[in-house]
Design a protein around this motif. Structure first.
Motif, PDB file in Angstrom:
ATOM      1  N   ALA A 182      36.115  54.439  47.999  1.00  6.55           N
ATOM      2  CA  ALA A 182      36.912  53.225  47.763  1.00  6.55           C
ATOM      3  C   ALA A 182      36.150  51.994  48.247  1.00  6.55           C
ATOM      4  CB  ALA A 182      38.263  53.334  48.460  1.00  6.55           C
ATOM      5  N   GLN A 183      35.535  52.103  49.417  1.00  9.17           N
ATOM      6  CA  GLN A 183      34.750  50.980  49.934  1.00  9.17           C
ATOM      7  C   GLN A 183      33.575  50.670  49.011  1.00  9.17           C
ATOM      8  OE1 GLN A 183      34.105  51.013  54.404  1.00  9.17           O
ATOM      9  NE2 GLN A 183      34.883  53.081  54.017  1.00  9.17           N
ATOM     10  N   LEU A 184      32.906  51.700  48.538  1.00  6.36           N
ATOM     11  CA  LEU A 184      31.764  51.481  47.646  1.00  6.36           C
ATOM     12  C   LEU A 184      32.189  50.813  46.347  1.00  6.36           C
ATOM     13  CD1 LEU A 184      29.791  54.796  48.261  1.00  6.36           C
ATOM     14  CD2 LEU A 184      29.151  52.483  49.025  1.00  6.36           C
ATOM     15  N   LEU A 185      33.337  51.211  45.803  1.00  2.00           N
ATOM     16  CA  LEU A 185      33.844  50.553  44.594  1.00  2.00           C
ATOM     17  C   LEU A 185      34.116  49.074  44.845  1.00  2.00           C
ATOM     18  CD1 LEU A 185      36.313  53.211  43.125  1.00  2.00           C
ATOM     19  CD2 LEU A 185      34.106  52.502  42.185  1.00  2.00           C
ATOM     20  N   LEU A 186      34.713  48.770  45.981  1.00  2.00           N
ATOM     21  CA  LEU A 186      34.970  47.370  46.316  1.00  2.00           C
ATOM     22  C   LEU A 186      33.671  46.588  46.503  1.00  2.00           C
ATOM     23  CD1 LEU A 186      37.940  47.800  48.818  1.00  2.00           C
ATOM     24  CD2 LEU A 186      38.005  46.551  46.646  1.00  2.00           C
ATOM     25  N   ILE A 187      32.718  47.176  47.182  1.00  2.37           N
ATOM     26  CA  ILE A 187      31.425  46.522  47.394  1.00  2.37           C
ATOM     27  C   ILE A 187      30.755  46.248  46.044  1.00  2.37           C
ATOM     28  CG2 ILE A 187      29.091  46.855  48.319  1.00  2.37           C
ATOM     29  CD1 ILE A 187      30.556  48.507  50.608  1.00  2.37           C
ATOM     30  N   GLY A 188      30.782  47.240  45.155  1.00  2.00           N
ATOM     31  CA  GLY A 188      30.198  47.054  43.823  1.00  2.00           C
ATOM     32  C   GLY A 188      30.897  45.947  43.056  1.00  2.00           C
ATOM     33  N   HIS A 189      32.212  45.900  43.154  1.00  6.60           N
ATOM     34  CA  HIS A 189      32.971  44.849  42.470  1.00  6.60           C
ATOM     35  C   HIS A 189      32.605  43.468  43.012  1.00  6.60           C
ATOM     36  CE1 HIS A 189      36.266  42.798  40.486  1.00  6.60           C
ATOM     37  NE2 HIS A 189      36.575  42.279  41.667  1.00  6.60           N
ATOM     38  N   MET A 190      32.551  43.342  44.329  1.00 13.77           N
ATOM     39  CA  MET A 190      32.213  42.045  44.924  1.00 13.77           C
ATOM     40  C   MET A 190      30.792  41.620  44.584  1.00 13.77           C
ATOM     41  SD  MET A 190      34.100  42.073  48.646  1.00 13.77           S
ATOM     42  CE  MET A 190      34.162  43.820  49.027  1.00 13.77           C
ATOM     43  N   PHE A 191      29.879  42.587  44.536  1.00 15.89           N
ATOM     44  CA  PHE A 191      28.476  42.290  44.236  1.00 15.89           C
ATOM     45  C   PHE A 191      28.323  41.829  42.784  1.00 15.89           C
ATOM     46  CE2 PHE A 191      24.021  43.481  43.327  1.00 15.89           C
ATOM     47  CZ  PHE A 191      23.385  42.887  44.402  1.00 15.89           C
ATOM     48  N   ALA A 192      29.053  42.447  41.867  1.00 16.04           N
ATOM     49  CA  ALA A 192      28.937  42.126  40.444  1.00 16.04           C
ATOM     50  C   ALA A 192      29.771  40.922  40.024  1.00 16.04           C
ATOM     51  CB  ALA A 192      29.341  43.342  39.606  1.00 16.04           C
ATOM     52  N   ASN A 193      30.851  40.636  40.746  1.00 21.28           N
ATOM     53  CA  ASN A 193      31.781  39.574  40.367  1.00 21.28           C
ATOM     54  C   ASN A 193      31.932  38.616  41.539  1.00 21.28           C
ATOM     55  OD1 ASN A 193      32.754  40.804  37.740  1.00 21.28           O
ATOM     56  ND2 ASN A 193      33.188  42.436  39.196  1.00 21.28           N
ATOM     57  N   ARG A 194      31.093  37.624  41.594  1.00 20.44           N
ATOM     58  CA  ARG A 194      31.061  36.740  42.763  1.00 20.44           C
ATOM     59  C   ARG A 194      31.947  35.518  42.630  1.00 20.44           C
ATOM     60  NH1 ARG A 194      24.699  37.455  43.720  1.00 20.44           N
ATOM     61  NH2 ARG A 194      24.821  39.705  43.756  1.00 20.44           N
ATOM     62  N   GLU A 195      32.600  35.373  41.517  1.00 29.23           N
ATOM     63  CA  GLU A 195      33.496  34.237  41.307  1.00 29.23           C
ATOM     64  C   GLU A 195      34.917  34.744  41.125  1.00 29.23           C
ATOM     65  OE1 GLU A 195      32.203  31.295  41.720  1.00 29.23           O
ATOM     66  OE2 GLU A 195      30.172  32.072  41.777  1.00 29.23           O
ATOM     67  N   THR A 196      35.892  33.891  41.381  1.00 31.38           N
ATOM     68  CA  THR A 196      37.288  34.295  41.233  1.00 31.38           C
ATOM     69  C   THR A 196      37.767  34.202  39.795  1.00 31.38           C
ATOM     70  OG1 THR A 196      38.038  32.062  41.769  1.00 31.38           O
ATOM     71  CG2 THR A 196      37.906  33.642  43.582  1.00 31.38           C
ATOM     72  N   VAL A 197      37.074  33.415  38.969  1.00 36.38           N
ATOM     73  CA  VAL A 197      37.477  33.229  37.573  1.00 36.38           C
ATOM     74  C   VAL A 197      36.245  33.324  36.694  1.00 36.38           C
ATOM     75  CG1 VAL A 197      38.484  31.636  35.890  1.00 36.38           C
ATOM     76  CG2 VAL A 197      39.380  31.715  38.217  1.00 36.38           C
ATOM     77  N   ILE A 198      36.374  34.062  35.580  1.00 32.09           N
ATOM     78  CA  ILE A 198      35.315  34.141  34.586  1.00 32.09           C
ATOM     79  C   ILE A 198      35.859  33.523  33.309  1.00 32.09           C
ATOM     80  CG2 ILE A 198      33.839  35.670  33.226  1.00 32.09           C
ATOM     81  CD1 ILE A 198      34.097  37.716  35.500  1.00 32.09           C
ATOM     82  N   THR A 199      35.155  32.561  32.756  1.00 27.69           N
ATOM     83  CA  THR A 199      35.625  31.916  31.535  1.00 27.69           C
ATOM     84  C   THR A 199      34.797  32.373  30.343  1.00 27.69           C
ATOM     85  OG1 THR A 199      34.165  30.020  31.907  1.00 27.69           O
ATOM     86  CG2 THR A 199      36.413  29.872  32.767  1.00 27.69           C
ATOM     87  N   GLY A 200      35.393  32.239  29.160  1.00 26.63           N
ATOM     88  CA  GLY A 200      34.674  32.553  27.933  1.00 26.63           C
ATOM     89  C   GLY A 200      34.674  34.022  27.580  1.00 26.63           C
ATOM     90  N   THR A 201      35.538  34.813  28.208  1.00 27.53           N
ATOM     91  CA  THR A 201      35.612  36.236  27.891  1.00 27.53           C
ATOM     92  C   THR A 201      37.071  36.622  27.718  1.00 27.53           C
ATOM     93  OG1 THR A 201      35.787  36.943  30.179  1.00 27.53           O
ATOM     94  CG2 THR A 201      33.569  36.763  29.288  1.00 27.53           C
TER      95      THR A 201
END
Length: 166
Positions: free
Chosen positions: A126-145
């Motif tokens: 679970a921690q690794l999944l969260l770390i991967g998510h934070m590493f790949a998604n560094r912004e709170t909002v993604i636009t244009g998708t």
């Protein structure tokens, strides 16, 4: 426990230029898992405050909680320790022997809890999944998708360990 080497292996990232950032993600992931489950991933002391009028107190901390002390400020504002014969800990609930003493500012329990013999594999995952998510998604909002919510695997991994008192 997740260390920098395991996190970088999960992220498939070898450079050292982001070690401080990854270390921050490790700390944040551990805090999230602890907050969600009520389990401390490392054995350590924590405090819980509660009102003296409580019939019992759900500690919401584990595994293997042990009460180190319960203190309060008496009417003269002197810190007083309650004798361990004056309370009982049963299945994560703290009960007074008869009633808690009057404490205008509440009582403070110091509890030692946490894993001693290693964190379960699903909580590490679970921690690794969260770390991967934070590493790949560094912004709170993604636009244009087009965004689609996905089931959070982290919650599924943590759910069997969640402290729920009824």
């Amino acid at each position: 426990m997740v260390d920098i080497a395991l996190a970088k292996q999960h992220l498939e990232y070898d450079d050292t230029d982001r070690d401080a950032l990854i270390g921050q993600y490790i700390a944040a992931a551990a805090a999230w898992v602890e907050g969600y489950t009520g389990l401390l991933l490392t054995r350590r002391a924590v405090t819980r405050r509660f009102a003296s009028a409580a019939a019992y107190v759900d500690l919401h901390v584990g595994p293997a909680p042990v009460i180190d002390s319960i203190t309060y400020q008496d009417s003269d504002l002197v810190e007083t320790t309650i004798a361990d014969t004056e309370y009982t800990l049963v299945d994560g609930r703290l009960y007074p022997a008869s009633a808690w003493p009057y404490a205008r500012y509440g009582l403070v329990a110091t509890i030692t809890a946490g894993f001693e013999d290693g964190v379960p594999a699903d909580l590490i995952s679970a921690q690794l999944l969260l770390i991967g998510h934070m590493f790949a998604n560094r912004e709170t909002v993604i636009t244009g998708t087009i965004a689609t919510a996905l089931p959070l695997g982290v919650e599924a991994l943590c759910q069997p360990h969640r402290l729920v008192l009824v």
